[in-house]
Design an enzyme around this catalytic site. Structure first.
Site, PDB file in Angstrom:
ATOM      1  N   GLY A  27       0.827  -1.195   0.000  1.00  0.00           N
ATOM      2  CA  GLY A  27       0.000   0.000   0.000  1.00  0.00           C
ATOM      3  C   GLY A  27       0.861   1.244   0.000  1.00  0.00           C
ATOM      4  O   GLY A  27       2.073   1.194   0.248  1.00  0.00           O
TER       5      GLY A  27
ATOM      6  N   SER B 209       2.712   9.878   2.669  1.00  0.00           N
ATOM      7  CA  SER B 209       4.063  10.066   3.188  1.00  0.00           C
ATOM      8  C   SER B 209       4.919   8.817   3.149  1.00  0.00           C
ATOM      9  O   SER B 209       6.125   8.902   3.380  1.00  0.00           O
ATOM     10  CB  SER B 209       3.996  10.564   4.638  1.00  0.00           C
ATOM     11  OG  SER B 209       3.342   9.598   5.454  1.00  0.00           O
ATOM     12  N   ALA B 210       4.335   7.641   2.881  1.00  0.00           N
ATOM     13  CA  ALA B 210       5.132   6.417   2.972  1.00  0.00           C
ATOM     14  C   ALA B 210       4.543   5.316   2.112  1.00  0.00           C
ATOM     15  O   ALA B 210       3.380   5.369   1.690  1.00  0.00           O
ATOM     16  CB  ALA B 210       5.221   5.959   4.430  1.00  0.00           C
TER      17      ALA B 210
ATOM     18  N   LYS C 105       7.549  -0.227   6.420  1.00  0.00           N
ATOM     19  CA  LYS C 105       6.996   1.081   6.068  1.00  0.00           C
ATOM     20  C   LYS C 105       8.157   2.034   5.814  1.00  0.00           C
ATOM     21  O   LYS C 105       8.974   2.289   6.715  1.00  0.00           O
ATOM     22  CB  LYS C 105       6.100   1.602   7.190  1.00  0.00           C
ATOM     23  CG  LYS C 105       5.333   2.875   6.822  1.00  0.00           C
ATOM     24  CD  LYS C 105       4.272   3.185   7.872  1.00  0.00           C
ATOM     25  CE  LYS C 105       3.423   4.383   7.459  1.00  0.00           C
ATOM     26  NZ  LYS C 105       2.334   4.645   8.429  1.00  0.00           N
TER      27      LYS C 105
ATOM     28  N   ASP D  30      -8.048   8.268  14.621  1.00  0.00           N
ATOM     29  CA  ASP D  30      -8.331   7.955  13.209  1.00  0.00           C
ATOM     30  C   ASP D  30      -8.538   6.456  13.012  1.00  0.00           C
ATOM     31  O   ASP D  30      -7.934   5.843  12.136  1.00  0.00           O
ATOM     32  CB  ASP D  30      -7.196   8.454  12.316  1.00  0.00           C
ATOM     33  CG  ASP D  30      -7.578   8.421  10.835  1.00  0.00           C
ATOM     34  OD1 ASP D  30      -8.788   8.514  10.526  1.00  0.00           O
ATOM     35  OD2 ASP D  30      -6.679   8.283   9.987  1.00  0.00           O
TER      36      ASP D  30
END
Length: 643
Positions: A18, A22-23, A40, A138
């Protein structure tokens, strides 16, 4: 950062899992320890603020040591092909997919057990996170992933780290978080707390249960408005398979005011534990095949059959014959007699109540939250409160032959004249009626919004359970026993149809269209000829179908292809349906044989021979086997170790 590259001299990148703003997250092999991991890696050319946020996320995760939180395994920096430094960290590779893989919720023991276990586990993990002074902010299905054991792990703490350095949850007028799962106070930008995370978890679990989040709209603003001002739709309206106890907890988590929600993750986990108890005590025992027990699997029967001994024996006011079954709710049992009574007893054997009918009560009764529904041969279906007050009657033109089946606030009941009646469960008003091509002897099976119904003229009918509109039908052969259905994967199920002449059909079903459909291109997975009449409903457990012929032979067939796994022959005829519980299958014959077999091997674990025969399906519940004999005796067998 190409696939096939090795970073830090240790992690071989296999595939991209995925990518975010930002990563990137890669599937990789840790060559040092010989295991699969997730890596990651931060994007190059990011502002220093984003790099700092990335490292704060790592430090946040590193502080948390809980089985419900994804841990950090390693942190490092690597130089990419362009010479730029790239920060990375590694995590365990979670292979179970997002939490939504557990839904939409199906009204069957195993899916319910997985859901309730995962919901309580995730709640406890949140409780731990909050106890460390951290608020996630979140929670979404994408950051609550399932491990190989299908247990949830919370991850992606990016907003946690950001919030530690910012008092405000808005930046340039945009609320941080994911709108579909955002608490009202977070949507309004007035501050968040632990109960905001509990709201988000409730919204995620709502989506798991119903297949859709509580609020949808054309824009983020529309969704946020609904979170703040609109009550969430009742989960049972979106998915009638959601049990009442589960719906109550979901709605409690989605309360508008934080003070109306559970006070902590542990408190939410306690509510899920109460829901589990309610589901098993009220529903899993309270209905014969067709509803939640359509697999023939009971969740809490005797686990050590070698210690089973008779606990009590009670005479009933009439014979108990096919297609009767013993059902229960909490500490109550119910069984109908040919003398025209529905008899209720405590699990201690003490009498509780007897409700009269004008004719034989041989179809199984159904419990529902302090009420019992039962039909008689005169065509009358009654709903009675447990204090004896009759709430309504529904009169059909022929006897009711199957158990009343509960679905979405309705009662579905089959009558001998070929009609399936759908009644409002509270008022008894007729919502719709469907006429099949021949007499009905079995209960309908509910799955994926469809009622699946077999008639004695040889047809399997699929109806829209809300409207009664026909969806499709297929010829299978004359059926007297209720089919069995086992969900095999999200949106897929196998239906086992036992025909009276002895052919057993395994049909593949799909819910890709939102309603149960025959799988294509070939819906018949296999057919097995038992070479015997079948009056008993099959029982299903993952990987196996258990089918009993009238002549006394019970066969375990491999669910995938119908191949024989084992067989066992009783001396007497078998009309009572096999019951599966705690890795055992319980059998009863018209010659009075009671037997418990290992469900995987067919090994005999317990045998008992009584003078009276059995045609009614037993109940395995609360560590006890309850058996109703043809002469009108109800007997309980409990685990009693030898002194």
């Amino acid at each position: 950062m190409e696939i096939g590259a090795t970073i830090a001299g240790r992690y071989l990148l296999h595939a991209l899992l995925g990518e975010g703003g930002s990563a990137k997250v890669y599937r990789a092999r840790d060559d040092l320890l010989g295991r699969e991991v997730a890596v990651k890696v931060l994007h190059p050319h990011l502002p220093e603020g984003d790099r700092a946020r990335f490292l704060r996320e790592v430090r946040t995760l590193a502080r948390l040591t809980h089985p419900g939180v994804v841990p950090v395994l390693d942190l490092g920096e690597v130089t990419d092909a362009s010479g730029l430094p790239r920060s990375f960290f590694t995590m365990p590779l979670l292979t179970g997919g997002p939490l939504t893989a557990l839904g939409p919720l199906e009204d069957a023991p195993r899916p319910l057990a997985h859901f309730l276990t995962a919901a309580a586990f995730a709640s406890r993990a949140l409780g731990y996170i909050h106890a460390q002074g951290i608020i996630h902010r979140d929670l979404t299905p994408g950051n609550i992933l399932l491990d190989a054991a299908r247990m949830p792990r919370i991850m992606d703490f990016g907003l946690v780290a950001l919030s530690e350095h910012s008092r405000h949850l808005t930046r340039s007028g945009v609320t941080l978080g994911t709108p579909a799962y955002m608490a009202p106070e977070q949507a309004r930008g007035v501050g968040v707390g632990p109960r905001s995370d509990l709201y988000a978890l409730g919204a995620v679990l709502y989506r798991v249960a119903c297949g859709s989040p509580p609020f949808v709209g054309d824009s983020d603003q529309s969704v946020l408005f609904q979170h703040v001002y609109e009550p969430p739709p009742d989960p049972r309206d979106l998915n009638p398979a959601v049990p009442d106890a589960v719906a109550r907890v979901l709605l409690a988590l989605l309360a508008k005011r934080p003070e109306d929600r559970p006070e902590s993750g542990e408190a939410a986990a306690h509510l899920w534990a109460l829901a589990r108890r309610d589901v098993w005590a009220r529903h899993a025992r309270g209905q014969y095949r067709g509803g939640r027990t359509r697999t023939g699997e009971h969740p809490d029967g005797p686990a050590r059959p070698e210690h089973l001994r008779e606990a009590w024996s009670v005479p009933l006011p009439g014979e108990v014959t096919w297609p009767a079954a013993v059902v229960g709710e909490g500490d109550l049992l119910a069984v109908g007699t040919r003398g025209g009574q529905l008899v209720l007893l405590h699990t201690s054997g003490r009498p509780y109540a007897t409700y009269a009918a004008r004719d034989e009560v041989t179809a199984p009764a159904t419990f529902q939250e302090g009420h019992v529904l039962y039909g008689a041969w005169d065509g009358t279906l009654r709903r009675v409160r447990l204090d004896g007050q009759e709430l309504w009657q529904h009169q059909a033109r022929a006897e009711f032959t199957g158990a009343p089946t509960l679905w979405g606030g309705r009662v579905l009941a089959a009558s001998r004249d070929g009609h399936l009646h759908a009644l409002d469960a509270r008022r008894g008003e007729l919502a719709w009626a469907y006429r099949a091509g021949g007499p009905l002897a079995a209960s309908p099976v509910l799955w994926a919004g469809a009622a699946l119904l077999c008639d004695e003229n040889g047809w399997l009918h699929a109806l829209d359970a809300r409207s009664g509109s026909p969806l499709w039908k297929v010829e299978v052969g004359t059926v007297h026993a209720t089919p069995a259905l086992l969900p095999t994967a999200p949106g897929e199920a196998t239906l086992i149809v036992p025909t009276w002449p002895g052919e057993v059909h395994a049909l593949g079903l799909s819910a890709a269209s939102g309603r149960a459909q025959l799988a294509t291109p070939e819906p018949t997975l296999w057919t097995y000829d038992l070479e015997d009449e079948i009056w008993a409903a099959p029982a299903l457990t993952p990987g196996l179908a258990l089918v009993a012929g009238w002549g006394g032979t019970v066969r375990a067939l491999r669910l995938a292809d119908g191949e024989d796994v084992w067989s066992h022959t009783l001396q007497g005829r078998v009309t009572a349906s096999p019951v599966v519980s705690a890795g055992l299958v319980f059998l009863a014959s018209e010659a009075g044989e009671l037997t418990a077999l290992d469900v995987q091997t067919g090994e005999v674990r317990w045998q008992q021979r009584e003078r009276e025969g059995v045609q009614a399906t037993p109940l395995a519940a609360g560590g006890t086997l309850y058996v109703a004999f043809m002469n009108g005796t109800l007997r309980a067998y409990r685990e009693k170790p030898e002194p």
